[in-house]
Design a protein around this motif. Structure first.
Motif, PDB file in Angstrom:
ATOM      1  N   GLY A 167      31.022  -8.534 -18.907  1.00  0.00           N
ATOM      2  CA  GLY A 167      32.568  -7.856 -17.681  1.00  0.00           C
ATOM      3  C   GLY A 167      32.450  -5.906 -18.775  1.00  0.00           C
ATOM      4  N   LYS A 168      33.154  -5.047 -18.163  1.00  0.00           N
ATOM      5  CA  LYS A 168      32.791  -4.106 -19.282  1.00  0.00           C
ATOM      6  C   LYS A 168      33.636  -3.921 -20.371  1.00  0.00           C
ATOM      7  N   GLY A 169      33.896  -3.934 -21.327  1.00  0.00           N
ATOM      8  CA  GLY A 169      33.758  -3.771 -21.975  1.00  0.00           C
ATOM      9  C   GLY A 169      34.081  -4.911 -23.606  1.00  0.00           C
ATOM     10  N   ALA A 170      33.187  -5.624 -22.712  1.00  0.00           N
ATOM     11  CA  ALA A 170      33.591  -6.718 -23.061  1.00  0.00           C
ATOM     12  C   ALA A 170      33.457  -7.042 -25.090  1.00  0.00           C
ATOM     13  N   TYR A 171      32.305  -6.436 -25.226  1.00  0.00           N
ATOM     14  CA  TYR A 171      32.067  -6.234 -27.048  1.00  0.00           C
ATOM     15  C   TYR A 171      32.905  -6.029 -27.697  1.00  0.00           C
ATOM     16  N   SER A 172      33.629  -4.650 -26.832  1.00  0.00           N
ATOM     17  CA  SER A 172      34.672  -4.146 -27.453  1.00  0.00           C
ATOM     18  C   SER A 172      35.715  -4.766 -27.884  1.00  0.00           C
ATOM     19  N   LYS A 173      35.775  -5.993 -27.315  1.00  0.00           N
ATOM     20  CA  LYS A 173      37.544  -6.648 -27.367  1.00  0.00           C
ATOM     21  C   LYS A 173      36.936  -8.036 -28.565  1.00  0.00           C
ATOM     22  N   LEU A 174      35.651  -8.508 -27.959  1.00  0.00           N
ATOM     23  CA  LEU A 174      35.793  -9.450 -28.832  1.00  0.00           C
ATOM     24  C   LEU A 174      35.098  -9.884 -30.506  1.00  0.00           C
ATOM     25  N   LYS A 175      34.256  -8.164 -30.460  1.00  0.00           N
ATOM     26  CA  LYS A 175      33.633  -8.103 -31.746  1.00  0.00           C
ATOM     27  C   LYS A 175      34.378  -7.879 -32.741  1.00  0.00           C
ATOM     28  N   GLU A 328      50.188 -21.850 -29.040  1.00  0.00           N
ATOM     29  CA  GLU A 328      49.847 -22.372 -27.863  1.00  0.00           C
ATOM     30  C   GLU A 328      49.096 -21.696 -26.931  1.00  0.00           C
ATOM     31  N   ASP A 329      49.529 -20.378 -26.191  1.00  0.00           N
ATOM     32  CA  ASP A 329      49.690 -19.552 -25.836  1.00  0.00           C
ATOM     33  C   ASP A 329      48.193 -18.637 -26.152  1.00  0.00           C
ATOM     34  N   PHE A 330      48.756 -18.365 -27.629  1.00  0.00           N
ATOM     35  CA  PHE A 330      47.109 -17.746 -28.031  1.00  0.00           C
ATOM     36  C   PHE A 330      45.645 -18.721 -27.300  1.00  0.00           C
ATOM     37  N   LEU A 331      45.643 -20.054 -28.037  1.00  0.00           N
ATOM     38  CA  LEU A 331      44.839 -20.726 -27.385  1.00  0.00           C
ATOM     39  C   LEU A 331      44.485 -20.362 -26.366  1.00  0.00           C
ATOM     40  N   ASP A 332      45.456 -20.291 -25.503  1.00  0.00           N
ATOM     41  CA  ASP A 332      45.123 -20.907 -23.359  1.00  0.00           C
ATOM     42  C   ASP A 332      44.297 -19.381 -23.922  1.00  0.00           C
ATOM     43  N   GLY A 333      44.477 -18.651 -24.309  1.00  0.00           N
ATOM     44  CA  GLY A 333      43.427 -17.024 -24.366  1.00  0.00           C
ATOM     45  C   GLY A 333      44.536 -16.117 -23.889  1.00  0.00           C
ATOM     46  N   ASN A 334      45.816 -16.383 -23.975  1.00  0.00           N
ATOM     47  CA  ASN A 334      46.658 -14.656 -24.306  1.00  0.00           C
ATOM     48  C   ASN A 334      45.640 -13.821 -25.574  1.00  0.00           C
ATOM     49  N   LEU A 335      45.205 -13.657 -25.850  1.00  0.00           N
ATOM     50  CA  LEU A 335      44.424 -12.800 -27.253  1.00  0.00           C
ATOM     51  C   LEU A 335      44.856 -11.636 -27.481  1.00  0.00           C
ATOM     52  N   ASP A 336      45.596 -10.932 -26.093  1.00  0.00           N
ATOM     53  CA  ASP A 336      46.024  -9.486 -26.048  1.00  0.00           C
ATOM     54  C   ASP A 336      46.461  -8.675 -27.217  1.00  0.00           C
TER      55      ASP A 336
END
Length: 358
Positions: A167-175, A328-336
């Motif tokens: 996905g566009k920018g995936a590395y910029s977020k997950l690095k 719980e919300d974080f582990l559900d993928g809400n990492l923003d």
């Protein structure tokens, strides 16, 4: 700063013209390179245009204030001047960040590897939680997840796992996820209800399309084997899994997710390229990395970066001393929110370094 944005805007316009020329389009390698460069300048070019517009409006307001005799009109243009000045200041701060050196891999897809650390089976189970968390985050971003290699324990933990998020920018977020993740919770395997501390390690690599080094056939050992895990009779009867060993560095990658040996080979080779890219880059930049080891986002760091505390329902990132009470919300993928704070801290540090070197 204006001079810098003028030069970058000129380059952006030049690239816009170049990528539309037939002779450039015919050379796809060169065209992709120029398109990528142009994309990297798009935000700064737009900010430059906006700044020029605001500066003209600000100057026009000031001239009107000097020449106008009607007090009411003067007052209106003083408000206009004040508003323009504030917008200019805000935009200048944004441009300072846009002018910071960018990671050339920020727009890349990302390869993530998860392995258990300290804590035995509980560590492996936590690795599975992290895998689900990143998959949910990718889903929220509408990114694609492909599991390349997954080895599980008998009760659903992860011995090791590698997967690609496209996905566009995936590395910029997950690095920023690279490092040791610590969990504090009562394990499923604990009968007395005591809180244990375990860890899992996460490695994050950019998926690189082109590399400036040669991978020689004589340096590779390629083995085929039968895939493990779910998959039915096909998996049991077909040697479709691929393991590639790069003999000079000892780097090993495996891929067993696809039923096609050819597809597994292609994906394993792609992961190998990314690993070798990181290996050689880290050697070249070793001295530089030592100087910046305290920066946020350094993928080389291996110390504890984050704690997931189940009893308190919190997640704390130790690099920026930031805590969320929404585990719980974080582990559900809400990492923003966490990632945005890591990005801000990274930008602030880079800006301080840039100003300090001037």
């Amino acid at each position: 700063m204006i001079e810098k944005t003028i030069n970058l805007k000129k380059r952006f316009d030049e690239l816009t013209d170049l990528i539309s020329k037939p002779e450039i389009i015919a050379d796809q390698k060169q065209w992709k390179k120029l398109v990528k460069e142009r994309a990297g300048l798009e935000d700064i070019a737009a900010a430059h245009d906006q700044l020029e517009k605001l500066l003209k409006e600000l100057e026009a307001a000031r001239q009107t204030i000097k020449t106008e005799t009607d007090p009411e009109i003067v007052e209106l243009f003083k408000e206009e001047e004040k508003s323009c000045k504030k917008q200019v200041e805000e935009l200048e701060e944004k441009i300072k960040i846009l002018l910071l050196p960018k990671d050339e891999n920020d727009d890349s897809n990302v390869i993530i590897e998860i392995r258990p650390g300290v804590g035995g089976e509980e560590s492996a189970l936590f690795g599975a939680v992290l895998l689900k968390m990143y998959c949910r985050y990718a889903e929220r971003k509408h990114w694609k997840v492909e599991i390349a290699d997954l080895s599980e324990t008998e009760i659903g933990g992860i011995k090791e796992c590698s997967f690609i998020i496209s996905g566009k920018g995936a590395y910029s977020k997950l690095k920023y996820e690279s490092g040791v993740h610590r969990v504090q919770r009562v394990p499923e395997t604990e009968s007395q209800g005591r809180v244990h501390t375990s860890t899992a390690t996460v490695a994050v690599l950019p998926e690189v399309e082109e590399v400036d080094f040669e991978i020689l056939d004589k340096d590779l050992r390629i083995d085929t084997y039968r895939s493990s895990g779910a998959g039915g009779q096909h998996v049991n009867k077909t040697d479709s899994a691929i393991r590639i060993t790069h003999i000079p560095t000892g780097i090993v990658v495996a891929c067993q997710d696809e039923r096609s040996q050819i597809k597994n080979r292609e994906r394993a080779f792609q992961i190998l390229k990314s690993k070798l890219y990181e290996f050689y880059k880290s050697q070249i930049d070793k001295e530089y990395s030592e100087n910046r080891k305290n920066q946020v986002g350094n993928a080389e760091r291996c110390e504890r970066i984050r704690t997931y505390n189940y009893p308190q329902g919190r997640v704390t990132d130790h690099r920026i001393n930031f805590t969320l009470y929404a585990l719980e919300d974080f582990l559900d993928g809400n990492l923003d929110e966490m990632i945005e704070n890591l990005e801000l801290a990274d930008q602030k540090k880079k800006l301080e370094d840039a100003l300090g070197s001037e």
